[in-house]
Motif scaffolding. Structure first.
Motif, PDB file in Angstrom:
ATOM      1  N   LEU A 297      16.025  43.922 -18.842  1.00 26.05           N
ATOM      2  CA  LEU A 297      15.573  43.426 -20.141  1.00 26.05           C
ATOM      3  C   LEU A 297      15.587  44.524 -21.193  1.00 26.05           C
ATOM      4  CD1 LEU A 297      12.586  41.286 -18.874  1.00 26.05           C
ATOM      5  CD2 LEU A 297      14.812  40.455 -19.661  1.00 26.05           C
ATOM      6  N   ARG A 298      15.858  44.121 -22.429  1.00 21.97           N
ATOM      7  CA  ARG A 298      15.902  45.027 -23.569  1.00 21.97           C
ATOM      8  C   ARG A 298      15.000  44.473 -24.663  1.00 21.97           C
ATOM      9  NH1 ARG A 298      17.406  47.760 -19.872  1.00 21.97           N
ATOM     10  NH2 ARG A 298      19.592  48.018 -19.340  1.00 21.97           N
ATOM     11  N   LEU A 299      14.396  45.371 -25.419  1.00 22.08           N
ATOM     12  CA  LEU A 299      13.444  44.996 -26.458  1.00 22.08           C
ATOM     13  C   LEU A 299      13.983  45.355 -27.836  1.00 22.08           C
ATOM     14  CD1 LEU A 299      10.527  44.011 -27.072  1.00 22.08           C
ATOM     15  CD2 LEU A 299       9.844  46.404 -26.882  1.00 22.08           C
ATOM     16  N   CYS A 300      14.081  44.371 -28.714  1.00 18.31           N
ATOM     17  CA  CYS A 300      14.529  44.616 -30.086  1.00 18.31           C
ATOM     18  C   CYS A 300      13.416  45.341 -30.832  1.00 18.31           C
ATOM     19  CB  CYS A 300      14.857  43.296 -30.783  1.00 18.31           C
ATOM     20  SG  CYS A 300      15.275  43.507 -32.530  1.00 18.31           S
ATOM     21  N   GLN A 301      13.741  46.485 -31.420  1.00 15.84           N
ATOM     22  CA  GLN A 301      12.737  47.271 -32.127  1.00 15.84           C
ATOM     23  C   GLN A 301      12.540  46.826 -33.574  1.00 15.84           C
ATOM     24  OE1 GLN A 301      10.444  49.591 -31.119  1.00 15.84           O
ATOM     25  NE2 GLN A 301      11.065  48.764 -29.135  1.00 15.84           N
ATOM     26  N   THR A 302      13.294  45.815 -34.011  1.00 16.68           N
ATOM     27  CA  THR A 302      13.066  45.262 -35.339  1.00 16.68           C
ATOM     28  C   THR A 302      12.085  44.101 -35.284  1.00 16.68           C
ATOM     29  OG1 THR A 302      15.275  45.908 -36.064  1.00 16.68           O
ATOM     30  CG2 THR A 302      14.177  44.205 -37.360  1.00 16.68           C
TER      31      THR A 302
ATOM     32  N   ALA B  54       6.837  46.210 -24.976  1.00 16.54           N
ATOM     33  CA  ALA B  54       7.323  44.954 -24.394  1.00 16.54           C
ATOM     34  C   ALA B  54       6.147  44.025 -24.167  1.00 16.54           C
ATOM     35  CB  ALA B  54       8.054  45.234 -23.098  1.00 16.54           C
ATOM     36  N   ILE B  55       6.181  42.873 -24.812  1.00 13.59           N
ATOM     37  CA  ILE B  55       5.135  41.868 -24.642  1.00 13.59           C
ATOM     38  C   ILE B  55       5.588  40.844 -23.608  1.00 13.59           C
ATOM     39  CG2 ILE B  55       3.860  40.023 -25.798  1.00 13.59           C
ATOM     40  CD1 ILE B  55       4.084  41.760 -28.368  1.00 13.59           C
ATOM     41  N   SER B  56       6.855  40.477 -23.673  1.00 12.22           N
ATOM     42  CA  SER B  56       7.416  39.501 -22.742  1.00 12.22           C
ATOM     43  C   SER B  56       8.240  40.230 -21.681  1.00 12.22           C
ATOM     44  CB  SER B  56       8.312  38.522 -23.504  1.00 12.22           C
ATOM     45  OG  SER B  56       8.953  37.653 -22.614  1.00 12.22           O
ATOM     46  N   HIS B  57       8.138  39.759 -20.464  1.00 16.77           N
ATOM     47  CA  HIS B  57       8.919  40.356 -19.386  1.00 16.77           C
ATOM     48  C   HIS B  57       9.913  39.352 -18.815  1.00 16.77           C
ATOM     49  CE1 HIS B  57       6.768  44.104 -19.608  1.00 16.77           C
ATOM     50  NE2 HIS B  57       5.651  43.408 -19.693  1.00 16.77           N
ATOM     51  N   VAL B  58      10.397  38.489 -19.719  1.00 15.18           N
ATOM     52  CA  VAL B  58      11.457  37.538 -19.390  1.00 15.18           C
ATOM     53  C   VAL B  58      12.384  37.430 -20.593  1.00 15.18           C
ATOM     54  CG1 VAL B  58       9.982  36.162 -17.854  1.00 15.18           C
ATOM     55  CG2 VAL B  58      10.231  35.476 -20.241  1.00 15.18           C
ATOM     56  N   CYS B  59      13.593  37.003 -20.331  1.00 15.74           N
ATOM     57  CA  CYS B  59      14.513  36.657 -21.418  1.00 15.74           C
ATOM     58  C   CYS B  59      14.320  35.159 -21.648  1.00 15.74           C
ATOM     59  CB  CYS B  59      15.955  36.977 -21.036  1.00 15.74           C
ATOM     60  SG  CYS B  59      17.153  36.466 -22.303  1.00 15.74           S
ATOM     61  N   ALA B  60      13.642  34.798 -22.733  1.00 21.46           N
ATOM     62  CA  ALA B  60      13.316  33.394 -23.006  1.00 21.46           C
ATOM     63  C   ALA B  60      14.571  32.531 -23.108  1.00 21.46           C
ATOM     64  CB  ALA B  60      12.487  33.291 -24.283  1.00 21.46           C
ATOM     65  N   LYS B  61      15.660  33.092 -23.640  1.00 18.71           N
ATOM     66  CA  LYS B  61      16.900  32.322 -23.755  1.00 18.71           C
ATOM     67  C   LYS B  61      17.480  32.013 -22.374  1.00 18.71           C
ATOM     68  CE  LYS B  61      18.025  33.551 -28.433  1.00 18.71           C
ATOM     69  NZ  LYS B  61      19.037  33.896 -29.394  1.00 18.71           N
TER      70      LYS B  61
ATOM     71  N   VAL C 254      18.403  48.543 -33.182  1.00 20.06           N
ATOM     72  CA  VAL C 254      17.926  49.352 -32.052  1.00 20.06           C
ATOM     73  C   VAL C 254      17.229  48.499 -30.994  1.00 20.06           C
ATOM     74  CG1 VAL C 254      16.411  51.252 -31.343  1.00 20.06           C
ATOM     75  CG2 VAL C 254      17.671  51.411 -33.488  1.00 20.06           C
ATOM     76  N   ILE C 255      17.631  48.726 -29.734  1.00 21.78           N
ATOM     77  CA  ILE C 255      16.926  48.149 -28.596  1.00 21.78           C
ATOM     78  C   ILE C 255      16.393  49.292 -27.748  1.00 21.78           C
ATOM     79  CG2 ILE C 255      18.213  45.981 -28.473  1.00 21.78           C
ATOM     80  CD1 ILE C 255      19.846  47.269 -26.141  1.00 21.78           C
ATOM     81  N   THR C 256      15.328  48.993 -27.024  1.00 18.77           N
ATOM     82  CA  THR C 256      14.808  49.928 -26.034  1.00 18.77           C
ATOM     83  C   THR C 256      14.760  49.195 -24.701  1.00 18.77           C
ATOM     84  OG1 THR C 256      12.533  49.322 -26.605  1.00 18.77           O
ATOM     85  CG2 THR C 256      13.439  51.313 -27.649  1.00 18.77           C
ATOM     86  N   SER C 257      14.687  49.954 -23.644  1.00 14.79           N
ATOM     87  CA  SER C 257      14.563  49.335 -22.335  1.00 14.79           C
ATOM     88  C   SER C 257      13.176  48.719 -22.195  1.00 14.79           C
ATOM     89  CB  SER C 257      14.768  50.366 -21.227  1.00 14.79           C
ATOM     90  OG  SER C 257      14.559  49.761 -19.964  1.00 14.79           O
ATOM     91  N   ALA C 258      13.124  47.517 -21.632  1.00 16.17           N
ATOM     92  CA  ALA C 258      11.843  46.868 -21.334  1.00 16.17           C
ATOM     93  C   ALA C 258      11.544  46.982 -19.844  1.00 16.17           C
ATOM     94  CB  ALA C 258      11.880  45.406 -21.766  1.00 16.17           C
ATOM     95  N   GLN C 259      12.314  47.822 -19.143  1.00 18.35           N
ATOM     96  CA  GLN C 259      12.124  48.030 -17.708  1.00 18.35           C
ATOM     97  C   GLN C 259      11.012  49.048 -17.482  1.00 18.35           C
ATOM     98  OE1 GLN C 259      14.272  45.210 -16.974  1.00 18.35           O
ATOM     99  NE2 GLN C 259      13.923  46.362 -15.122  1.00 18.35           N
TER     100      GLN C 259
ATOM    101  N   GLU D 138      11.561  40.909 -30.008  1.00 21.82           N
ATOM    102  CA  GLU D 138      12.019  39.941 -29.014  1.00 21.82           C
ATOM    103  C   GLU D 138      12.612  40.646 -27.801  1.00 21.82           C
ATOM    104  OE1 GLU D 138      14.622  36.906 -30.486  1.00 21.82           O
ATOM    105  OE2 GLU D 138      13.264  36.389 -32.129  1.00 21.82           O
ATOM    106  N   THR D 139      12.436  40.036 -26.632  1.00 23.49           N
ATOM    107  CA  THR D 139      12.978  40.551 -25.381  1.00 23.49           C
ATOM    108  C   THR D 139      14.207  39.736 -25.013  1.00 23.49           C
ATOM    109  OG1 THR D 139      10.775  41.199 -24.646  1.00 23.49           O
ATOM    110  CG2 THR D 139      12.464  41.016 -22.950  1.00 23.49           C
ATOM    111  N   HIS D 140      15.294  40.438 -24.660  1.00 24.61           N
ATOM    112  CA  HIS D 140      16.555  39.789 -24.302  1.00 24.61           C
ATOM    113  C   HIS D 140      17.163  40.474 -23.083  1.00 24.61           C
ATOM    114  CE1 HIS D 140      16.556  37.563 -28.068  1.00 24.61           C
ATOM    115  NE2 HIS D 140      16.259  38.696 -28.694  1.00 24.61           N
ATOM    116  N   CYS D 141      18.112  39.786 -22.461  1.00 24.31           N
ATOM    117  CA  CYS D 141      18.784  40.351 -21.286  1.00 24.31           C
ATOM    118  C   CYS D 141      19.874  41.341 -21.694  1.00 24.31           C
ATOM    119  CB  CYS D 141      19.357  39.235 -20.410  1.00 24.31           C
ATOM    120  SG  CYS D 141      20.569  38.180 -21.217  1.00 24.31           S
ATOM    121  N   CYS D 142      20.184  42.257 -20.776  1.00 23.38           N
ATOM    122  CA  CYS D 142      21.134  43.348 -21.024  1.00 23.38           C
ATOM    123  C   CYS D 142      22.590  42.890 -20.859  1.00 23.38           C
ATOM    124  CB  CYS D 142      20.854  44.494 -20.050  1.00 23.38           C
ATOM    125  SG  CYS D 142      21.285  44.102 -18.338  1.00 23.38           S
TER     126      CYS D 142
END
Length: 91
Positions: A37-42, A19-26, A68-73, A45-49
């Protein structure tokens, strides 16, 4: 002992994106908030759950088909594959 299933879409452990970003930019752009937050493994990008009002991680999957997403928590280590509908605990 029960074996944990792993999908074919999950990158190898050494290729998992951190996880590079700890916010959901959108959400930030909308002036909204998120729950987790969730992290796209492709693409990384970091997005909200899905418990968040805007569900950007799922919307990202529906738009891109990045599976695939992983937890960014902090302290959480798991993945979810949208394609296989598979939860993978403890990576």
């Amino acid at each position: 002992m029960m074996e944990t299933k792993v999908c074919e879409h999950l990158p190898s452990p050494e290729d998992l994106k951190p996880a590079i970003s700890h916010v959901c930019a959108k959400c930030v752009a909308m002036g909204s908030t998120w729950v987790h937050l969730r992290l796209c493994q492709t693409c990384g990008e970091t997005h909200c759950c899905d418990s968040s009002p805007n569900r950007h991680a799922t919307k990202h999957y529906l738009e891109t088909k990045h599976p695939v997403i992983t937890s960014a928590q902090p302290g959480e280590s798991w993945a979810w594959c949208y394609e296989d509908q598979l939860f993978m605990p403890a990576l």
